[in-house]
Design an enzyme around this catalytic site. Structure first.
Site, PDB file in Angstrom:
ATOM      1  CB  CYS A   1      -0.990   0.016   1.290  1.00 22.35           C
ATOM      2  SG  CYS A   1       0.025   0.104   2.784  1.00 22.35           S
TER       3      CYS A   1
ATOM      4  CB  CYS B   1       4.787  -0.346   1.596  1.00 23.67           C
ATOM      5  SG  CYS B   1       3.685  -1.608   2.496  1.00 23.67           S
TER       6      CYS B   1
ATOM      7  CG  ASP C   1       7.679  28.819 -34.094  1.00 24.69           C
ATOM      8  OD1 ASP C   1       8.315  29.883 -34.464  1.00 24.69           O
ATOM      9  OD2 ASP C   1       7.557  27.997 -34.866  1.00 24.69           O
TER      10      ASP C   1
ATOM     11  CG  ASP D   1       7.936  23.586 -35.462  1.00 32.88           C
ATOM     12  OD1 ASP D   1       8.669  24.188 -34.734  1.00 32.88           O
ATOM     13  OD2 ASP D   1       7.685  24.033 -36.680  1.00 32.88           O
TER      14      ASP D   1
ATOM     15  CG  ASP E   1      10.176  26.412 -31.946  1.00 34.79           C
ATOM     16  OD1 ASP E   1      10.784  27.584 -32.478  1.00 34.79           O
ATOM     17  OD2 ASP E   1       9.367  26.135 -32.668  1.00 34.79           O
TER      18      ASP E   1
END
Length: 699
Positions: free
Chosen positions: A17, A20, A411, A593, A597
């Site tokens: 769980c 832990c 851009d 894109d 960039d």
């Protein structure tokens, strides 16, 4: 186990769980390690900053907490008695008859020795399950929630045992409390494990796409192999209905490929010789042979899975707050529990048994599993929902940044515009339009530049005769120079080729140094650009256009879209400076894109890469939009906003629940059994609210 880029990955079994996972997380944090990610549902522990020499010690300490580190290849089968569901069913078998004495008229069920006999197996199981974890956490100086549970049911058991030994009567019989606490907390753990494995389903779905068979061609023979054994350069045959087993290039045949797995777009893409294909996508029609290029960890799908795993591990600041609270929680709760007992018994003269029950109820109800689950479950579901729509978000922190966005920088070419160009105006001098079209198509067909391709596409239908060029030379940043059969020289390109200040047109064509054609072009806007800009303005996010293109072009696009802040003719370094200046004013996203960039995407608080899942885009951006459309940015904003809302709701419920429930338990309105039930219920509420994000309508 792997160690790549200083990131260590361990496979750890035995974590049941969130408790832990928190224990392991705190242990690694104490050792000064970074980028820690503990995922108990997938049995994964990752961290960086460890020296190779210290690794054995770290593994030993994790195993010291009661877990087992194993190699991927030898993944151990969980033993029957270690499975959380089997432990729950085992304790349930004894708890039901023990609990039923409260409302069944069978006299023998009230016998203290029968109750002890029914309780003992459950107590031993609880002592092993919670005691081991509690003891190890105390030993490492990081008390976890199991300490509270263990003290709670052990107190009830010892109290009842003393009552049985000295025959002190019914007021000392709390065996059913011991058993019910253990059974209900195990039920909570079971819910947690199952629900969290549901929240990580997005990764599991992607992993299924990788596990396929492939047909490898060797000479004349065809052999069926597991896709994991494919090597770069293998020739693979893929038929209709098959999943493509690896990234590669088509060397024969053509096919319609459904790439919705990667792009979210269900319309098949037509592929032919020399086109590249992505592993995991589906051939809907056709037969192809491909040469495998990227295999294993280098494939697009593997990188997407890796991004998803890392994303689910990076904690938003809001979760770190929850972790800090959980860290001081155990000692505080034990103190409140002790104070409850002292005040009830000594100050208000409440019976010993009742005073102990109140103290136990405080311990049991406080378990802040819900607090620990509040953020990771919401983040996992949110990221999974985004991934299904082709929006890859690389981290929980990004979700929070998206929700607090102040500026979004775009851009222009390829981002707000399609990168396809139309001819806006074409002036011809001493030449017919048809001849002009023929020359332009002849010259530009030698270039791969997007503008050249667009001109060829638009003027192709007007070509009347074919011009043959003997020498053709493309000069980067200038244009094309060529010579025809009759020795005429041609130049086509920007205004630099006419050596004048004229700047009204974009492309000029000269023959023997005489100007023949002037062309003005315009970029096509992407269909969803206007809608996105309007949504940003509604949400008080300032859209900004930042481009290296000419001022008139940028202002024309900005005017059409309603963008008021425009930076044109900027060099890459100037772009970075502009983004930095906005970052100082508020959270800033950059949409580009991918390829050119990359620096700007890395600099922004949130880099959003449109475009194919190129290597550079995957590495530099925090968000990769696989569909290459602006609708995905709208999806991203929605996912970010709703994930954060869900986290806040979860944290509210988790905190509110504890603040409200602890006083009720201390005042005796909630017995230990009800407290255990309420604790399990709080986990279910938080996980249920997170899972709601899977189907919730995102406005």
């Amino acid at each position: 186990m792997s160690n790549e880029h200083d990131l260590v990955e361990l496979n750890v079994t035995g974590m049941h769980c969130n408790n832990c996972a928190l224990s392991v997380h705190k242990l690694l944090e104490k050792k000064g390690l970074q980028d820690i990610h503990v995922d108990f549902a997938n049995e994964e522990v990752k961290f960086s900053g460890a020296e190779d020499s210290s690794l054995p010690t770290i593994i030993k300490d994790i195993e010291g907490l009661g877990f087992k580190v194993y190699e991927q290849e030898e993944a151990p089968q969980e033993k029957f008695y270690d499975k959380i569901e089997n432990r729950f069913y085992f304790s349930l078998i004894f708890t039901i008859p023990l609990f039923s004495h409260m409302f069944l008229p069978f006299h023998w069920l009230h016998n203290p020795y029968i109750q002890l006999a029914l309780c003992l197996p459950v107590f031993i199981l609880g002592a092993i399950h919670f005691g081991k974890s509690a003891f190890n956490s105390l030993k490492n100086g990081m008390p976890n929630m199991d300490v509270l549970i263990f003290i709670g049911f052990t107190s009830a058991f010892i109290y009842s045992l003393v009552g049985t030994a000295f025959e002190l009567g019914a007021n000392y019989m709390f065996y059913e409390t011991t058993a019910v606490i253990i059974t209900l907390v195990l039920l909570g753990n079971l819910f947690e494990k199952r629900s969290v494995s549901q929240t990580t389903s997005a990764i599991k779905d992607l992993l299924k796409y990788q596990q396929v068979k492939a047909t490898r061609i060797k000479g004349e023979t065809h052999e069926v192999i597991d896709s994991r054994t494919i090597q770069s350069g293998d020739i693979l045959l893929v038929n209709t209905g098959d999943k493509i087993p690896a990234d590669g290039d088509i060397i024969w045949g053509d096919a319609s490929v459904n790439e919705s797995l990667i792009t979210g777009e269900s319309i098949p893409v037509e592929k032919t010789k020399y086109d590249s294909v992505i592993g995991g996508t589906l051939v809907e029609h056709g037969t192809i042979k491909i040469s495998a290029t990227k295999v294993g960890k280098h494939s697009v799908l593997s990188q997407i899975i890796e991004i998803m795993k890392r994303a689910q591990s990076s904690k938003p600041p809001i979760q770190r707050l929850g972790d800090k609270v959980a860290g001081v929680f155990v000692p505080v709760v034990v103190s409140i529990s002790a104070l409850t007992f002292i005040l009830a018994y000594f100050a208000f003269n409440i019976e010993l048994g009742d005073s102990i029950m109140r103290a136990i109820a405080v311990l049991v109800i406080s378990c802040p599993c819900a607090m620990g689950l509040a953020t990771p479950t919401a983040v996992m579901v949110g990221l999974g929902r985004g991934a299904k729509k082709g929006v890859l978000i690389k981290g929980g922190a990004t979700v929070e940044e998206m929700a607090n966005l102040k500026y979004m920088v775009f851009d222009k070419t390829g981002t707000l515009t399609t990168g396809d160009f139309n001819i806006k105006a074409m002036d011809v001098i001493d030449i017919s339009k048809e001849d002009a079209a023929s020359i332009i198509v002849g010259l530009e067909s030698y270039s791969n530049h997007p503008i050249a391709k667009s001109l060829v596409k638009e003027l192709q239908s007007q070509v009347v005769k074919k011009f043959i060029f003997t020498e053709v030379k493309e000069i980067k940043g200038l244009g094309i120079k060529a010579v025809d059969n009759d020795g005429n020289t041609y130049e086509i390109g920007s205004n630099k080729i006419i050596n004048s200040g004229e700047d009204d047109f974009d492309i000029y064509l000269k023959r023997n140094n005489n100007l023949l054609v002037k062309i003005s072009i315009e970029d096509q806007l992407k269909p969803d650009a206007k809608e996105l800009i309007d949504i940003l303005k509604e949400q008080k996010i300032t859209p900004i256009l930042l481009s290296g293109d000419r001022k008139e072009k940028c202002e024309s696009v900005a005017k059409k879209l309603g963008i008021e802040v425009v930076y044109a003719e900027k060099l890459p370094q100037e772009k970075l400076d502009i983004i930095d200046s906005y970052k100082e004013q508020g959270t800033t996203a950059m949409v580009g894109d991918g390829i050119n960039d990359a620096p700007a995407l890395t600099t922004a608080d949130v880099g959003i890469s449109l475009g194919n899942a190129s290597q550079v885009a995957i590495q530099s951006a925090k968000v990769v939009l696989l569909n290459n459309d602006l609708k995905s940015v709208i999806t991203l904003l929605k996912v970010g906003k709703h994930t954060l809302i869900t986290i806040k709701q979860n944290l509210f419920w988790a905190f509110f629940y504890n603040v409200f429930a602890i006083p009720l338990a201390a005042l005796g309105f909630l017995g230990p059994m009800l407290a255990a039930l309420a604790m399990a219920f709080s986990d279910v509420v938080v996980i249920g609210n997170s899972l709601r994000l899977k189907i919730k309508k995102l406005n």
